[in-house]
Write a protein that holds these residues in place. Structure first.
Motif, PDB file in Angstrom:
ATOM      1  N   ASP A  15       0.827  -1.210   0.000  1.00  0.00           N
ATOM      2  CA  ASP A  15       0.000   0.000   0.000  1.00  0.00           C
ATOM      3  C   ASP A  15       0.861   1.260   0.000  1.00  0.00           C
ATOM      4  OD1 ASP A  15      -2.289  -1.479  -0.030  1.00  0.00           O
ATOM      5  OD2 ASP A  15      -2.733  -1.262   2.102  1.00  0.00           O
ATOM      6  N   SER A  22       1.401   6.282  -7.320  1.00  0.00           N
ATOM      7  CA  SER A  22       0.266   7.078  -7.769  1.00  0.00           C
ATOM      8  C   SER A  22       0.586   8.570  -7.692  1.00  0.00           C
ATOM      9  CB  SER A  22      -0.954   6.753  -6.896  1.00  0.00           C
ATOM     10  OG  SER A  22      -2.097   7.427  -7.363  1.00  0.00           O
ATOM     11  N   LYS A 288     -10.582   0.799 -17.612  1.00  0.00           N
ATOM     12  CA  LYS A 288     -11.889   1.323 -17.234  1.00  0.00           C
ATOM     13  C   LYS A 288     -11.757   2.823 -17.081  1.00  0.00           C
ATOM     14  CE  LYS A 288     -15.469   1.044 -13.666  1.00  0.00           C
ATOM     15  NZ  LYS A 288     -15.860   0.405 -12.384  1.00  0.00           N
ATOM     16  N   PRO A 290     -12.497   5.982 -15.351  1.00  0.00           N
ATOM     17  CA  PRO A 290     -13.114   6.402 -14.093  1.00  0.00           C
ATOM     18  C   PRO A 290     -13.929   7.680 -14.276  1.00  0.00           C
ATOM     19  CG  PRO A 290     -10.780   6.900 -14.086  1.00  0.00           C
ATOM     20  CD  PRO A 290     -11.058   6.188 -15.368  1.00  0.00           C
ATOM     21  N   PRO A 319      -7.753  -0.968 -13.959  1.00  0.00           N
ATOM     22  CA  PRO A 319      -7.116  -1.651 -12.828  1.00  0.00           C
ATOM     23  C   PRO A 319      -7.887  -2.908 -12.430  1.00  0.00           C
ATOM     24  CG  PRO A 319      -8.465   0.162 -12.030  1.00  0.00           C
ATOM     25  CD  PRO A 319      -8.563   0.195 -13.529  1.00  0.00           C
ATOM     26  N   SER A 321      -7.263  -4.079  -9.119  1.00  0.00           N
ATOM     27  CA  SER A 321      -7.396  -3.873  -7.677  1.00  0.00           C
ATOM     28  C   SER A 321      -7.964  -2.484  -7.407  1.00  0.00           C
ATOM     29  CB  SER A 321      -6.040  -4.021  -6.991  1.00  0.00           C
ATOM     30  OG  SER A 321      -5.232  -2.870  -7.248  1.00  0.00           O
ATOM     31  N   ASP A 322      -8.019  -2.128  -6.118  1.00  0.00           N
ATOM     32  CA  ASP A 322      -8.492  -0.798  -5.727  1.00  0.00           C
ATOM     33  C   ASP A 322      -7.347   0.108  -5.283  1.00  0.00           C
ATOM     34  OD1 ASP A 322      -7.780  -2.030  -3.384  1.00  0.00           O
ATOM     35  OD2 ASP A 322      -9.722  -1.790  -2.387  1.00  0.00           O
ATOM     36  N   ARG A 323      -6.109  -0.232  -5.651  1.00  0.00           N
ATOM     37  CA  ARG A 323      -4.962   0.529  -5.163  1.00  0.00           C
ATOM     38  C   ARG A 323      -4.711   1.817  -5.932  1.00  0.00           C
ATOM     39  NH1 ARG A 323      -5.485  -3.521  -2.330  1.00  0.00           N
ATOM     40  NH2 ARG A 323      -3.881  -4.278  -0.884  1.00  0.00           N
ATOM     41  N   PRO A 325      -7.106   4.314  -7.399  1.00  0.00           N
ATOM     42  CA  PRO A 325      -8.374   4.975  -7.745  1.00  0.00           C
ATOM     43  C   PRO A 325      -8.133   6.264  -8.520  1.00  0.00           C
ATOM     44  CG  PRO A 325      -7.838   5.339  -5.433  1.00  0.00           C
ATOM     45  CD  PRO A 325      -6.844   4.330  -5.942  1.00  0.00           C
ATOM     46  N   ASP A 472      -0.665  -3.307  -9.064  1.00  0.00           N
ATOM     47  CA  ASP A 472      -2.113  -3.514  -9.194  1.00  0.00           C
ATOM     48  C   ASP A 472      -2.446  -5.000  -9.267  1.00  0.00           C
ATOM     49  OD1 ASP A 472      -4.929  -2.690  -9.900  1.00  0.00           O
ATOM     50  OD2 ASP A 472      -4.385  -3.665 -11.786  1.00  0.00           O
ATOM     51  N   TYR A 476      -4.279  -7.448  -6.470  1.00  0.00           N
ATOM     52  CA  TYR A 476      -5.453  -8.244  -6.872  1.00  0.00           C
ATOM     53  C   TYR A 476      -5.288  -9.696  -6.431  1.00  0.00           C
ATOM     54  CZ  TYR A 476      -8.877 -10.326 -10.124  1.00  0.00           C
ATOM     55  OH  TYR A 476      -9.920 -11.025 -10.692  1.00  0.00           O
ATOM     56  N   ARG A 479      -5.776 -10.208  -2.683  1.00  0.00           N
ATOM     57  CA  ARG A 479      -7.186 -10.216  -2.278  1.00  0.00           C
ATOM     58  C   ARG A 479      -7.836 -11.579  -2.484  1.00  0.00           C
ATOM     59  NH1 ARG A 479     -11.859  -6.511  -5.184  1.00  0.00           N
ATOM     60  NH2 ARG A 479     -13.657  -7.321  -4.029  1.00  0.00           N
TER      61      ARG A 479
END
Length: 510
Positions: A15, A22, A288, A290, A319, A321-323, A325, A472, A476, A479
């Motif tokens: 993280d 990012s 995707k 956003p 992405p 994962s949610d890392r 956004p 990413d 994933y 998780r």
């Protein structure tokens, strides 16, 4: 969750690393968004900080210094502090690319490698041989540890990895399912398989210690399947057939673009025991879009909107994962992620030639726009590779003009020939004169060093973008591996010979 993700120095968690990546992309992403063909038409040089421009424009700075800067992060003592900080940040944030697992050098291991090269990989380049051997050893270890009864090789191509996994002396007892979307590749793999089996049954293999087993005849099954993000679950269903619940793993060597994402999704949404994957071709990843995108400084809106046309119902390759956004990489950034700057210093001449080639492409775009051959807001057509044959034909087509426009600088003529060869390739009716081409190159010759500097800076951020994609995907996997699972991401191959050298591993507790 046990994580074996190799992190750069100074980072303790995935993280923490993701947040730093990012933030850096938000600040410098505009460099990756530049398309070098538009260098002159979009005045990309003006988007650099003034002190960077002054440094690169100085007579004391030689274009060849860009090679070392991009390859090793080395700059001169008079480099501006802000530029030095950018370079140091790109180097420090790069996912560790040095090979983590040294090849065993004991006599048994060397003998096995020699046997694999002789019987399974003849005719392949040393690069490909090393990749197949390294990945096959890793996959075999995982399959044995998890009790897999089937290994599915996705994007198997000619089946080199498949055959080593099935027939090498140290292979597991798992069956092999070789999948490829192209029936020609599958038929080719079957042909090579028959040839390999004939060798292994022969007296030479026996004399060299290879132990034949009749079960080898049926260990590999070939199938033609098109796998993408929408059909990823079909991959898991096919792999599960005929083996105990969850007793299978997925693997792939240089699975292209979204295929890597699809393989990871198939693992995540099934009960597969493991996955081991070396991705490549990031430029073929879909994204995707956003609803709210944080633009990098100086980022162009048309680049931000590159992927907006993606159908809403299509599952993206990034992405996962949610890392990350709000991060949209865009087509040009994904292309930058495919750069291999560690190679530049080892391939100095070809790197310098690529500077010249990209300069000619950007200069042709400028010439077409400035001379009325193309509207300023029209996309520059894809020229493709101009061959020696194309240039020879261009010389024949312009013999009279060349005779009337003699010049002492060979680059003048080289550019004129490139223009004529490119426009013929594009089937353009518009043609500038050779004199116009020469005048354009002479007027803009200062732009070669400038363009090369932008190209080098853009290529350096490519490693950061690749790191974003790796993190990413690792997040994933984390998780979806479940309690007691193991996630790994590390460099498996030599980074100079194999630029796409990072392997992702997900392993469930069984």
């Amino acid at each position: 969750m046990d994580t074996g993700v190799t992190l750069p120095r100074g980072f303790d968690t995935l993280d923490q690393y993701a947040a730093a990546l990012s933030q850096a992309y938000g600040r410098f992403g505009y460099l990756a968004q530049m398309h070098i063909v538009n260098f002159f038409v979009s005045d990309q040089w003006s988007k650099l900080p003034p002190e960077w421009q002054q440094y690169f424009d100085a007579d004391a700075f030689h274009i060849s210094s860009l090679v070392k800067m991009a390859s090793t992060g080395t700059v001169d003592s008079d480099c501006p502090d802000s530029l030095r900080a950018y370079i140091e940040q790109m180097v420090s944030l790069q996912f560790p690319r040095e090979k983590l697992t040294p090849t065993a050098d004991n006599s048994d291991a060397c003998e096995e490698r020699s046997r694999i090269q002789k019987y399974f990989l003849d005719g392949m380049s040393p690069k490909k041989q090393a990749e197949v051997i390294e990945l096959s050893q890793l996959v075999t270890e995982i399959a044995t540890a998890t009790g897999c009864r089937r290994i599915t090789d996705v994007g198997a191509g000619q089946g080199y990895l498949t055959r080593v996994l099935a027939y090498a002396s140290n292979s597991s007892t798992a069956q092999l399912l070789a999948l490829d979307h192209d029936w020609k590749q599958a038929r080719g793999a079957e042909k090579y398989q028959k040839r390999t089996l004939k060798r292994l049954r022969g007296p030479r293999a026996r004399s060299e210690g290879y132990v034949w087993d009749d079960a080898l005849e049926t260990r590999i099954v070939h199938d033609v399947q098109a796998i993408d993000m929408q059909t990823a679950l079909k991959l898991a269903d096919i792999s599960q057939q005929g083996v105990p619940d969850g007793a299978f793993m997925l693997c792939g060597l240089h699975a292209c673009g979204n295929l890597s994402s699809a393989v990871l999704r198939a693992f995540a949404e099934s009960n597969a025991a493991a996955v081991a994957l070396v991705p490549c071709c990031y430029n073929h990843i879909t994204e995707k879009h956003p609803s709210s995108v944080s633009k990098g400084a100086g980022e162009c809106l048309d680049q931000i909107q590159t992927k907006q046309s993606l159908q809403d119902e299509q599952l993206p390759g990034f992405p996962l994962s949610d890392r990350f956004p709000g991060v949209l990489l865009g087509a040009n950034s994904l292309k930058a992620a495919c750069q291999a700057t560690p190679r530049w210093e080892h391939e100095f001449d070809s790197t310098m030639e690529s500077f010249k080639r990209n300069f000619f492409r950007a200069l042709l775009h400028h010439l077409m726009v400035s001379s009325g051959g193309l509207e300023a807001d029209a996309p520059f057509p894809v020229v493709g590779k101009i061959t020696t044959t194309d240039l020879d034909q261009a010389r024949q087509d312009t013999l009279d003009q060349l005779a009337d426009n003699r010049t002492d600088n060979s680059d003048d003529i080289d550019f004129a020939l490139y223009v004529y060869a490119a426009l013929k390739r594009l089937d353009y009716a518009w043609r500038p004169s050779v004199a116009q081409c020469i005048a354009c190159r002479q007027e803009m010759q200062h732009g070669l060093k400038q363009m090369a500097a932008v190209w080098a800076l853009r290529s350096m951020i490519g490693s950061l973008i690749e790191s974003i994609i790796v993190v990413d995907r690792a997040a994933y996997l984390s998780r979806h591996c479940g309690p007691g699972g193991l996630v790994r991401a590390f460099a498996l191959f030599d980074p100079v010979t194999s630029p796409r050298n990072i392997v992702l591993v997900g392993q469930r507790k069984r």
